[in-house]
Design a protein around this motif. Structure first.
Motif: not given
Length: 402
Positions: A267-268, A284-287, A296-298, A326-327
């Motif tokens: 997670p990131k 963020l855009e890349e993930l 991947t949880p962000i 994404l949160k």
């Protein structure tokens, strides 16, 4: 170097701890007096606010402390090497710096600096210069080996200039030669240089790339600083006021060590304050672009004064709508309303601990030094391993945490 010479260098450690900034201030004054052309290479804003003098003093002290095994400083050397290549620093610059640094040691220490000590420091400096210059040549080689890569300065066209908030404007930069644009690691920065009539100098500045790699353009997003009397304010205001679509700006190749671990599936958690969001937005855009592969949880955590100065607010909503993993948590000093993901006040990780304290998560923090220290210490206090926390302080490194 002989063992005796190494011990002579180490004997100056107490002096460097107490008077290091005085020494480096004398050094820069001396160097610019004798080699004024270097004012075009160095950030004179960081000279004015003493950040560069402090950063150099810390580096010289660390080197003296580890003179017997400078290899332990490689992470620092790598970080400085990226900054140097972004400024097109070359081996000949090290000769100039060395000349004035050794002279400054003699002039500041006076009678305490005998010929043996100065000779030891001259050898020590040459050893460091060889390490640094050699490492930087490797970085230059890596940059030029990329498709669309280059070393030194390359002209780019400002094809779009877009206002993102009351304070931040984005510049979309395309190579003027129509060639390819080298990929980069999300989180890296560009150096640009423009002429400041007020100082009669070319001045370089580093700005994080605020978009994901795309092979076509780079985007930087610049905050207009509040004063024009300071060189940093001169640069940002000139970009906002005078640089228009169609203008050319010299850019150096992407550099920097604060980068996303693109292959880790952990997670990131991306934590930013103000314009510190720019390198994290690239991450963020890349993930999200790779999200279908990695899932991947962000968690995105950002703080700024209000919605008016919140750049990329609509972009974040767009990304959130297209990404189920994404949160976000936004902190405003004065929000129009508070919700489950919009909070009043400065960023407080304790308020959202359930979302950010995730097993094996990687944390990326960017913002002012007090902002980084606060959140770095909170995470450490909650048992997050130090190696899982990465941070970037804009400007010369002055922050020591953990």
């Amino acid at each position: 170097m002989t063992e005796q010479q190494k011990q002579l260098v180490k004997s100056t450690v107490p002096i460097l701890r107490e008077h290091g900034v005085s020494l480096t201030t004398h050094f820069y004054n001396r160097m610019f007096e004798h080699n004024p052309e270097l004012k075009h290479v160095f950030n004179m804003g960081n000279q004015q606010n003493k950040k560069q003098q402090t950063a150099l003093a810390m580096a010289v002290l660390a080197y003296a402390e580890h003179i017997e095994n400078p290899a332990v400083l490689m992470p620092v050397i790598n970080n400085i090497g990226h900054k140097h290549t972004s400024l097109d620093i070359r081996p000949e610059h090290y000769a100039i710096v060395g000349k004035h640094l050794i002279a400054s040691i003699g002039e500041v220490l006076g009678g305490a600096a005998n010929s043996e000590l100065l000779e030891a420091w001259a050898l020590a400096y040459q050893q460091l210069a060889d390490i640094m210059s050699g490492h930087e040549q490797k970085i230059y080689g890596q940059q030029t080996a990329k498709t669309g890569g280059w070393a030194g300065w390359r002209p780019f066209v400002v094809k779009q200039k877009i206002k993102e908030s009351e304070e931040i404007t984005s510049f979309y930069l395309y190579p003027s030669d129509g060639g390819a644009v080298a990929d980069f690691h999300p989180g890296q920065y560009l150096s640009l240089r423009i002429f400041l009539p007020e100082l009669n100098l070319l001045q370089p500045r580093q700005y994080s790339i605020s978009c994901a790699p795309n092979g076509i353009y780079y985007r930087i997003s610049v905050k207009r600083e509040s004063g024009t009397e300071h060189p940093d304010g001169m640069i940002s205001n000139r970009l906002h006021t005078y640089i228009q679509e169609g203008d050319l700006i010299d850019i150096s190749a992407p550099a920097g060590t604060f980068v996303l671990d693109e292959h880790a599936e952990s997670p990131k958690v991306l934590i930013s304050g103000g314009v510190g969001q720019t390198p994290l937005l690239s991450m963020l855009e890349e993930l999200i672009a790779k999200g279908d592969e990695m899932k991947t949880p962000i968690t995105w955590v950002h703080g700024c004064r209000n919605e008016g100065v919140h750049a990329f607010k609509d972009r974040l909503v767009e990304l959130e709508q297209n990404c189920t993993f994404l949160k976000k948590h936004i902190f405003y000093d004065s929000p129009a309303e508070t919700t489950a993901d919009q909070h009043k006040g400065w960023v407080e990780l304790a308020m959202i601990a359930d979302d950010i304290l995730q097993d094996n998560a990687d944390y990326y923090i960017c913002g002012p030094a007090p902002f980084i220290s606060k959140h770095h210490n909170f995470l450490l206090g909650k048992g997050v391993p130090k190696e899982k926390i990465r941070f970037e302080e804009f400007g010369p490194a002055s922050l020591q945490v953990g």
